[in-house]
Write an enzyme that holds these catalytic residues in place. Structure first.
Site, mmCIF file in Angstrom:
data_model
loop_
_atom_site.group_PDB
_atom_site.id
_atom_site.type_symbol
_atom_site.label_atom_id
_atom_site.label_comp_id
_atom_site.label_asym_id
_atom_site.label_seq_id
_atom_site.Cartn_x
_atom_site.Cartn_y
_atom_site.Cartn_z
ATOM 1 N N HIS A 21 0.844 -1.205 0.000
ATOM 2 C CA HIS A 21 0.000 0.000 0.000
ATOM 3 C C HIS A 21 0.886 1.265 0.000
ATOM 4 O O HIS A 21 0.613 2.218 -0.730
ATOM 5 C CB HIS A 21 -0.875 0.051 1.263
ATOM 6 C CG HIS A 21 -1.884 -1.043 1.391
ATOM 7 N ND1 HIS A 21 -1.942 -1.870 2.487
ATOM 8 C CD2 HIS A 21 -2.893 -1.444 0.572
ATOM 9 C CE1 HIS A 21 -2.952 -2.724 2.352
ATOM 10 N NE2 HIS A 21 -3.535 -2.493 1.178
ATOM 11 N N LYS A 23 -17.234 -6.223 8.404
ATOM 12 C CA LYS A 23 -15.988 -6.972 8.214
ATOM 13 C C LYS A 23 -15.216 -6.992 9.537
ATOM 14 O O LYS A 23 -15.004 -5.929 10.126
ATOM 15 C CB LYS A 23 -15.174 -6.263 7.125
ATOM 16 C CG LYS A 23 -14.128 -7.123 6.495
ATOM 17 C CD LYS A 23 -13.666 -6.469 5.200
ATOM 18 C CE LYS A 23 -12.507 -7.186 4.584
ATOM 19 N NZ LYS A 23 -12.101 -6.599 3.321
ATOM 20 N N SER A 62 -2.838 -7.769 3.351
ATOM 21 C CA SER A 62 -2.909 -7.640 4.812
ATOM 22 C C SER A 62 -3.167 -8.988 5.473
ATOM 23 O O SER A 62 -2.630 -9.283 6.541
ATOM 24 C CB SER A 62 -4.030 -6.668 5.197
ATOM 25 O OG SER A 62 -3.848 -5.450 4.550
ATOM 26 N N ARG A 85 -2.227 -6.017 -8.315
ATOM 27 C CA ARG A 85 -1.051 -6.867 -8.100
ATOM 28 C C ARG A 85 -0.925 -7.947 -9.153
ATOM 29 O O ARG A 85 0.128 -8.188 -9.702
ATOM 30 C CB ARG A 85 -1.121 -7.523 -6.716
ATOM 31 C CG ARG A 85 -0.868 -6.574 -5.583
ATOM 32 C CD ARG A 85 -1.344 -7.163 -4.290
ATOM 33 N NE ARG A 85 -2.771 -7.440 -4.363
ATOM 34 C CZ ARG A 85 -3.540 -7.769 -3.324
ATOM 35 N NH1 ARG A 85 -3.000 -7.890 -2.138
ATOM 36 N NH2 ARG A 85 -4.822 -7.974 -3.464
HETATM 37 O O1 PNS Z 1 -8.872 -2.873 0.896
HETATM 38 P P1 PNS Z 1 -10.048 -3.288 0.075
HETATM 39 O O2 PNS Z 1 -10.894 -4.299 0.816
HETATM 40 O O3 PNS Z 1 -9.665 -3.782 -1.285
HETATM 41 O O4 PNS Z 1 -10.963 -1.967 -0.151
HETATM 42 C C1 PNS Z 1 -12.240 -2.043 -0.708
HETATM 43 C C2 PNS Z 1 -12.940 -0.674 -0.710
HETATM 44 C C3 PNS Z 1 -12.888 -0.040 0.647
HETATM 45 C C4 PNS Z 1 -12.257 0.232 -1.712
HETATM 46 C C5 PNS Z 1 -14.408 -0.932 -1.163
HETATM 47 O O5 PNS Z 1 -14.957 -1.947 -0.371
HETATM 48 C C6 PNS Z 1 -15.302 0.306 -1.076
HETATM 49 O O6 PNS Z 1 -15.136 1.243 -1.809
HETATM 50 N N1 PNS Z 1 -16.265 0.296 -0.118
HETATM 51 C C7 PNS Z 1 -17.190 1.385 0.092
HETATM 52 C C8 PNS Z 1 -18.614 1.010 -0.344
HETATM 53 C C9 PNS Z 1 -18.841 1.304 -1.815
HETATM 54 O O7 PNS Z 1 -18.665 2.401 -2.287
HETATM 55 N N2 PNS Z 1 -19.256 0.257 -2.573
HETATM 56 C C10 PNS Z 1 -19.528 0.397 -3.990
HETATM 57 C C11 PNS Z 1 -18.310 0.131 -4.863
HETATM 58 S S1 PNS Z 1 -18.066 -1.595 -5.086
#
Ligand code: PNS
Length: 194
Positions: A42, A66, A153, A115
């Site tokens: 990150h 989560k 992570s 990745r």
């Molecule tokens: O670290 P991650 O789990 O890959 O991050 C995922 C994240 C936080 C970017 C994604 O879950 C997110 O944007 N969540 C907010 C809810 C949202 O906007 N959902 C619609 C898009 S799929």
């Protein structure tokens, strides 16, 4: 002559010019994630982003659904400490839709790291859903250094819980906090997958 609209997809494939954004909006981006905890993968993406954007908001998802090892406050604090000397980085917790958070920061760009091919399907779905929700927001993908291309992570937590070394894979502050969790008996395999 290009037509000006923000809706690319309804235009049946004809290229159209998007609504103009203010130049200062183009210089700010949002890097969202769960960051439980932040890894050097990150950090690598954030540092690459700083070569392209003047301001990056690191957006830490507060997600009660989560199970997290670290609280939202701890996840934010660790990232703030890592970038304490970097005024171009602002760390904020968010909930709700990412596109709403991006708009509140007056940004139009979401940064994501890619990745491997295995990331693609999830990222593709997320980028297109975000575009559906707000066609003015673009997702910008960057590949981390090959040194971190296997890293996430979840794997860091698992390796650390089993006594493996994560030196060089996470910032020092994260290693310290993982050690504390291990001492408190809060870090065990399979407890908080990601
Ligand atoms: O670290 P991650 O789990 O890959 O991050 C995922 C994240 C936080 C970017 C994604 O879950 C997110 O944007 N969540 C907010 C809810 C949202 O906007 N959902 C619609 C898009 S799929």
């Amino acid at each position: 002559m290009l037509t000006r609209t923000t809706d690319f997809d309804k235009d049946m494939g004809n290229p159209v010019e998007p609504e103009p954004t203010m130049p200062w909006m183009r210089n700010r981006a949002v890097y969202p994630g769960f960051f439980d905890p932040i890894t050097n993968g990150h950090v690598d993406i954030i540092l690459r982003g700083l070569r392209l954007f003047d301001k990056i908001f690191v957006a830490v998802l507060k997600n009660p659904k989560k199970q997290a090892l670290f609280s939202t406050k701890d996840r934010v604090a660790m990232i703030q400490e890592i970038f304490a000397h970097q005024p171009s980085i602002e760390v904020k917790a968010f909930d709700g839709l990412l596109v709403d958070f991006v708009r509140r920061q007056k940004a139009r760009i979401v940064i994501r790291g890619l990745r491997a091919v295995s990331d693609f399907e999830y990222e593709f779905q997320m980028a297109l859903m975000n575009r559906q929700l707000d066609p003015e927001i673009e997702t910008f993908y960057m590949m981390p250094s090959v040194h971190y291309s296997f890293l996430n992570s979840g794997v860091v937590k698992e390796v650390f819980a089993l006594g493996g070394s994560v030196a060089g894979l996470v910032p020092e502050i994260v290693e310290k906090k993982l050690r504390e969790k291990l001492k408190q008996g809060r870090l065990s395999v399979g407890k908080s997958p990601q």
